[in-house]
Design a protein around this motif. Sequence first.
Motif, PDB file in Angstrom:
ATOM      1  N   PHE A 166       0.867  -1.176   0.000  1.00 28.29           N
ATOM      2  CA  PHE A 166       0.000   0.000   0.000  1.00 28.29           C
ATOM      3  C   PHE A 166       0.902   1.223   0.000  1.00 28.29           C
ATOM      4  O   PHE A 166       1.721   1.396   0.913  1.00 28.29           O
ATOM      5  N   VAL A 167       0.793   2.063  -1.026  1.00 26.21           N
ATOM      6  CA  VAL A 167       1.643   3.248  -1.136  1.00 26.21           C
ATOM      7  C   VAL A 167       1.056   4.371  -0.295  1.00 26.21           C
ATOM      8  O   VAL A 167      -0.101   4.756  -0.471  1.00 26.21           O
ATOM      9  N   ILE A 168       1.865   4.878   0.614  1.00 26.83           N
ATOM     10  CA  ILE A 168       1.456   5.990   1.478  1.00 26.83           C
ATOM     11  C   ILE A 168       1.869   7.315   0.856  1.00 26.83           C
ATOM     12  O   ILE A 168       1.112   8.281   0.869  1.00 26.83           O
ATOM     13  N   GLU A 169       3.084   7.342   0.318  1.00 26.85           N
ATOM     14  CA  GLU A 169       3.628   8.589  -0.228  1.00 26.85           C
ATOM     15  C   GLU A 169       4.554   8.267  -1.388  1.00 26.85           C
ATOM     16  O   GLU A 169       5.277   7.270  -1.350  1.00 26.85           O
ATOM     17  N   GLY A 170       4.540   9.104  -2.407  1.00 29.05           N
ATOM     18  CA  GLY A 170       5.453   8.945  -3.533  1.00 29.05           C
ATOM     19  C   GLY A 170       4.871   8.097  -4.645  1.00 29.05           C
ATOM     20  O   GLY A 170       3.668   7.822  -4.690  1.00 29.05           O
ATOM     21  N   GLU A 171       5.749   7.685  -5.552  1.00 25.82           N
ATOM     22  CA  GLU A 171       5.363   6.916  -6.722  1.00 25.82           C
ATOM     23  C   GLU A 171       6.219   5.661  -6.786  1.00 25.82           C
ATOM     24  O   GLU A 171       7.445   5.748  -6.894  1.00 25.82           O
ATOM     25  N   LEU A 172       5.579   4.514  -6.709  1.00 24.54           N
ATOM     26  CA  LEU A 172       6.274   3.228  -6.686  1.00 24.54           C
ATOM     27  C   LEU A 172       6.066   2.506  -8.006  1.00 24.54           C
ATOM     28  O   LEU A 172       4.937   2.336  -8.457  1.00 24.54           O
ATOM     29  N   THR A 173       7.168   2.065  -8.608  1.00 26.13           N
ATOM     30  CA  THR A 173       7.091   1.218  -9.796  1.00 26.13           C
ATOM     31  C   THR A 173       7.234  -0.222  -9.340  1.00 26.13           C
ATOM     32  O   THR A 173       8.186  -0.572  -8.642  1.00 26.13           O
ATOM     33  N   VAL A 174       6.252  -1.047  -9.720  1.00 28.75           N
ATOM     34  CA  VAL A 174       6.284  -2.475  -9.415  1.00 28.75           C
ATOM     35  C   VAL A 174       6.488  -3.208 -10.735  1.00 28.75           C
ATOM     36  O   VAL A 174       5.668  -3.101 -11.647  1.00 28.75           O
ATOM     37  N   GLU A 175       7.600  -3.916 -10.823  1.00 30.84           N
ATOM     38  CA  GLU A 175       7.928  -4.670 -12.034  1.00 30.84           C
ATOM     39  C   GLU A 175       7.636  -6.144 -11.803  1.00 30.84           C
ATOM     40  O   GLU A 175       7.976  -6.698 -10.753  1.00 30.84           O
ATOM     41  N   THR A 176       7.009  -6.779 -12.782  1.00 35.10           N
ATOM     42  CA  THR A 176       6.826  -8.228 -12.812  1.00 35.10           C
ATOM     43  C   THR A 176       7.313  -8.708 -14.174  1.00 35.10           C
ATOM     44  O   THR A 176       7.619  -7.883 -15.052  1.00 35.10           O
ATOM     45  N   PRO A 177       7.376 -10.015 -14.412  1.00 36.80           N
ATOM     46  CA  PRO A 177       7.774 -10.487 -15.737  1.00 36.80           C
ATOM     47  C   PRO A 177       6.839 -10.002 -16.850  1.00 36.80           C
ATOM     48  O   PRO A 177       7.225  -9.969 -18.013  1.00 36.80           O
ATOM     49  N   ASP A 178       5.620  -9.572 -16.492  1.00 34.13           N
ATOM     50  CA  ASP A 178       4.661  -9.083 -17.489  1.00 34.13           C
ATOM     51  C   ASP A 178       4.817  -7.600 -17.799  1.00 34.13           C
ATOM     52  O   ASP A 178       4.147  -7.084 -18.696  1.00 34.13           O
ATOM     53  N   GLY A 179       5.647  -6.876 -17.052  1.00 36.22           N
ATOM     54  CA  GLY A 179       5.819  -5.447 -17.293  1.00 36.22           C
ATOM     55  C   GLY A 179       5.859  -4.660 -15.995  1.00 36.22           C
ATOM     56  O   GLY A 179       6.079  -5.221 -14.923  1.00 36.22           O
ATOM     57  N   GLU A 180       5.656  -3.348 -16.104  1.00 33.86           N
ATOM     58  CA  GLU A 180       5.715  -2.461 -14.944  1.00 33.86           C
ATOM     59  C   GLU A 180       4.372  -1.765 -14.736  1.00 33.86           C
ATOM     60  O   GLU A 180       3.671  -1.450 -15.697  1.00 33.86           O
ATOM     61  N   SER A 181       4.058  -1.522 -13.465  1.00 33.65           N
ATOM     62  CA  SER A 181       2.887  -0.728 -13.083  1.00 33.65           C
ATOM     63  C   SER A 181       3.345   0.334 -12.108  1.00 33.65           C
ATOM     64  O   SER A 181       4.229   0.086 -11.275  1.00 33.65           O
TER      65      SER A 181
END
Length: 121
Positions: A61-76
């Motif tokens: 759960f993102v509280i502050e900022g911008e988090l990039t989550v990478e999986t083998p299918d791409g980034e979100s």
Amino acid sequence: MHITRFEQAPTYFPPEHHDMRCLRLQGQEAGPSDTLWLGMSQILPGGHTLLNASPIEKLYFVIEGELTVETPDGESILQPFDSCRVAPNEARALKNKTNKPVIVLLAMPLAAARQERAPAR
């Protein structure tokens, strides 16, 4: 009831986490819990984890900022108040590609965390 004051939350040092400060808020070293533990990660600009999987479900759960989550299918990209589930055995990497810190809340099953730390036989 068990209270963990933020100023007293113990740090922990997961492997393959770079430019991150991780705190336990509940469970494990932070106090009693029957089913899960709660942590918070402060990810500095450029901070990241390596792309890998574990047998443990993770909820972010993102509280502050911008988090990039990478999986083998791409980034979100997750913004404040966005959340995601990483399934057991799903590879993921967390990245802060911005110039501002990211603060992320993490919840994980406690029993599985104990199994992950158990010594090899």
